[in-house]
Design a protein around this motif. Structure first.
Motif, PDB file in Angstrom:
ATOM      1  N   UNK A 112      -6.432 -13.302  -7.637  1.00  0.00           N
ATOM      2  CA  UNK A 112      -6.672 -14.008  -8.900  1.00  0.00           C
ATOM      3  C   UNK A 112      -7.175 -15.421  -8.646  1.00  0.00           C
ATOM      4  N   UNK A 113      -6.685 -16.029  -7.567  1.00  0.00           N
ATOM      5  CA  UNK A 113      -7.087 -17.394  -7.237  1.00  0.00           C
ATOM      6  C   UNK A 113      -8.282 -17.456  -6.292  1.00  0.00           C
ATOM      7  N   UNK A 166      -5.170  -9.599   3.684  1.00  0.00           N
ATOM      8  CA  UNK A 166      -4.431  -8.383   3.990  1.00  0.00           C
ATOM      9  C   UNK A 166      -2.987  -8.793   4.273  1.00  0.00           C
ATOM     10  N   UNK A 167      -2.088  -7.847   4.085  1.00  0.00           N
ATOM     11  CA  UNK A 167      -0.680  -8.130   4.342  1.00  0.00           C
ATOM     12  C   UNK A 167      -0.056  -6.962   5.099  1.00  0.00           C
ATOM     13  N   UNK A 226       4.405  -6.668  -1.752  1.00  0.00           N
ATOM     14  CA  UNK A 226       3.060  -6.836  -1.201  1.00  0.00           C
ATOM     15  C   UNK A 226       1.989  -6.858  -2.296  1.00  0.00           C
ATOM     16  N   UNK A 227       2.054  -5.914  -3.202  1.00  0.00           N
ATOM     17  CA  UNK A 227       1.024  -5.793  -4.232  1.00  0.00           C
ATOM     18  C   UNK A 227       0.952  -7.044  -5.096  1.00  0.00           C
ATOM     19  N   UNK A 228       2.115  -7.576  -5.476  1.00  0.00           N
ATOM     20  CA  UNK A 228       2.142  -8.765  -6.324  1.00  0.00           C
ATOM     21  C   UNK A 228       1.528  -9.956  -5.607  1.00  0.00           C
ATOM     22  N   UNK A 271       7.894 -15.471  -7.239  1.00  0.00           N
ATOM     23  CA  UNK A 271       8.673 -15.851  -8.419  1.00  0.00           C
ATOM     24  C   UNK A 271       8.324 -14.962  -9.606  1.00  0.00           C
ATOM     25  N   UNK A 272       7.041 -14.737  -9.803  1.00  0.00           N
ATOM     26  CA  UNK A 272       6.582 -13.914 -10.922  1.00  0.00           C
ATOM     27  C   UNK A 272       7.054 -12.470 -10.793  1.00  0.00           C
TER      28      UNK A 272
END
Length: 298
Positions: A94-95, A100-101, A85-87, A39-40
């Motif tokens: 952050x959490x 890995x993706x 991917x990066x987002x 969403x962000x």
């Protein structure tokens, strides 16, 4: 002990890890973080959330679900899922979650897939899970989340913006329940079972009916016209025009599907995803014949 992010601490209040499957609870927390990241990153300018996990997270389906499924708002073969991917990885970090993706684009397929993988033990430690729960998992067990985007989707669905409050308030573009119900009936009718019917489809169908949701007939017809794997090799011929799909036709198709359903195998598929297996005691062919008669179409 891990320094757990306060948003994660708040999300954990939704679970009782002595009763809820900690693996499923952890995966669901990560699913919600992935949704927030998308969403962000303005992903929902191009796509809608649908499928079982949308029903679980946004509309209260009382069972856990595995994958995140999305449909583009209009066909776009050039859509590139990997640009997000990066987002996703940055927001997970952050959490407090390392992962890995891997994005996969299948040849001759309109569906793009991404697989997020992380160490289950590390993630359980990140949420301060009780020691006995942590010890119950093999040290090498991976936590996996798959999300898929259909770049050539069946259209004619209804959508809405949904406010979601965790991990922090954000908006999700989702199919409305009537269109989600249409997608579920398409799965009931068309998913290839091989030797194991997906009991989760039947469980969800019952939940929709219990909660008095109507089926988006136009979207269901659009899906059936585009594809129906289970009926491809049968003598059933589906109409090619939306206007020819009637409630009577669809109930008849569902009845034929019930005829071929192995009830016990269906129960085995769904039991680990639900809270109370007593819900399944009523399952029988007579039960399903009766309940499909009260499906409402719109």
């Amino acid at each position: 002990m891990a320094n757990t992010h306060p948003h994660i601490t708040a999300m954990l209040q939704n679970y009782d890890l002595s009763k809820d499957d900690p693996y499923e609870a952890l995966r669901e927390i990560l699913q919600e973080i992935v949704l927030y990241a998308l969403s962000d990153a303005s992903f929902f300018n191009h796509a809608v959330f649908y499928g079982d996990t949308a029903l679980r997270i946004l509309y209260g389906l009382p069972r856990f679900s595995e994958d995140l499924d999305f449909s583009l708002l209009k066909p776009d073969p050039s859509f590139d899922l990997s640009k997000y991917e990066k987002a996703v990885l940055q927001t997970l970090k952050t959490y407090g979650f390392e992962a890995q993706i891997e994005t996969k684009v299948k040849e001759q397929s309109a569906v793009q897939s991404a697989f997020i993988k992380g160490n289950t033990i590390k993630h359980l430690l990140a949420i301060n899970a009780p020691e006995d729960i942590v010890k119950s998992f093999n040290a090498g067990k991976l936590l996996k989340i798959k999300f898929e985007v259909d770049t050539e989707p069946p259209l004619n669905f209804q959508e809405e913006q949904k406010l979601h409050l965790t991990p922090t308030p954000f908006m999700v573009r989702s199919m409305k329940p009537s269109s989600l119900f249409a997608g579920k009936l398409h799965a009931v009718l068309c998913r290839g079972w091989q030797n194991r019917p997906k009991g989760r489809d039947w469980y969800d169908m019952v939940w929709y009916i219990q909660n008095k949701y109507q089926v988006d007939l136009t979207h269901l017809a659009t899906r059936l016209i585009q594809s129906c794997k289970a009926l491809q090799d049968t003598e059933v011929e589906l109409p090619k025009e939306i206007e020819l799909y009637t409630p009577e036709l669809l109930v008849n198709l569902l009845q034929k599907r019930v005829d071929t359903l192995d009830i016990e195998l269906a129960k085995q598929d769904v039991h680990r995803f639900i809270y109370d297996e007593k819900e399944l005691e009523i399952w029988s062919k007579d039960f399903f014949f009766a309940i499909i008669q009260i499906i409402k179409f719109k």
